[in-house]
Design an enzyme around this catalytic site. Sequence first.
Site, mmCIF file in Angstrom:
data_model
loop_
_atom_site.group_PDB
_atom_site.id
_atom_site.type_symbol
_atom_site.label_atom_id
_atom_site.label_comp_id
_atom_site.label_asym_id
_atom_site.label_seq_id
_atom_site.Cartn_x
_atom_site.Cartn_y
_atom_site.Cartn_z
ATOM 1 N N GLY A 8 0.818 -1.213 0.000
ATOM 2 C CA GLY A 8 0.000 0.000 0.000
ATOM 3 C C GLY A 8 0.848 1.258 0.000
ATOM 4 O O GLY A 8 2.078 1.203 -0.105
ATOM 5 N N TYR B 46 -14.596 1.323 10.107
ATOM 6 C CA TYR B 46 -13.156 1.604 10.189
ATOM 7 C C TYR B 46 -12.763 1.947 11.626
ATOM 8 O O TYR B 46 -11.852 1.341 12.200
ATOM 9 C CB TYR B 46 -12.825 2.763 9.256
ATOM 10 C CG TYR B 46 -11.356 3.110 9.181
ATOM 11 C CD1 TYR B 46 -10.430 2.195 8.686
ATOM 12 C CD2 TYR B 46 -10.894 4.369 9.583
ATOM 13 C CE1 TYR B 46 -9.078 2.517 8.607
ATOM 14 C CE2 TYR B 46 -9.552 4.699 9.499
ATOM 15 C CZ TYR B 46 -8.644 3.772 9.005
ATOM 16 O OH TYR B 46 -7.317 4.095 8.930
#
Length: 312
Positions: free
Chosen positions: A13, A148
């Site tokens: 990422g 999240y």
Amino acid sequence: MKKKTVVITGGAGFIGSHLCGRLLKEGFKVICMDNFITSGSGNINGLLKDKNFVFVKHNVTKYIKVGGKVDFVLHLASLASPEDYLRYPIQTLKVGSLGTHNALGLAKEKKAVFLLASTSEVYGDPHVHPQPETYWGHVNCVGVRGCYDESKRFAEALAFAYHRVHGIEIRIARIFNTYGPRMRLNDGRVVPNFINQALHNKPLTVYGKGLQTRSFCYIDDLVEGLFRLMKSKANEPVNLGNPGEFTIKELADLVVKLTGIKGTVIYKPLPQDDPRQRQPDITRAKKILKWQPKVKLADGLQKTIDWFKVSA
Ligand code: UDP
């Protein structure tokens, strides 16, 4: 001396790939895991030729098997952009819960130091400003961002349980908004959105009135903070972010100025539960890690714009 080995989940990422590069430079052997849900091999292609870099395509919500000695497990795997976790709320919850459980299990098995990439979102829409690590937060668990926020809050709680019960060494980085080269142009976060729009001579989409604030940390500063935290002895959460606080409208104006476009902004509805203000109190990081960000927003944005011009 034998090289120390780091397993890094989410290593392909944006933040993960920069950290992989830094660790290789520091002489570590790096085992990078990713399932490419929001990344691709693009960020790590340049590292594959390094004999100390190994890539394993794996979804860490499934059992993680690694042979040999491991000294550090850095758990960065997660969806991180609000647009991504709105699209994949179940995967977000799974990687923060099951993924963290598996990564902690690996750290326990290998007697490795465990580092969790947590987030400023554990503070939710904060009632305390700036946010110190001692603030418990203000989170809507059933709102759209809950997947999240709660996955990261659970991940922190699980890391502490492993520390208390099994005595494993834990490091918890509460990462505030970070930006820089290798962000996906279409990842939906404000910096790539504004740069993408500016480079295509489109109006910049400001959500709400643009009066909400964020504090933006350049990637190199963040990686330095993560590296220091990993090597520290801090078994407690540490905020990593740049205390420079800007309204979103100020950010839009800066991107317009730096790209030199004839910029306009258009206003769009504010997403649900969008935090109104965010600024890290980095007293703890300064004290324990002797760390503070160095890159000014205008300089970091310029580097990011230059990178997007050639790479995106
Ligand atoms: N935002 C915006 N325009 C965009 C994207 C985001 O005004 O095109 C706003 C968003 O509403 C939020 C802030 O910018 O207030 C930062 O959003 P981002 O998605 O980057 O991350 P967050 O800090 O909310 O997790």
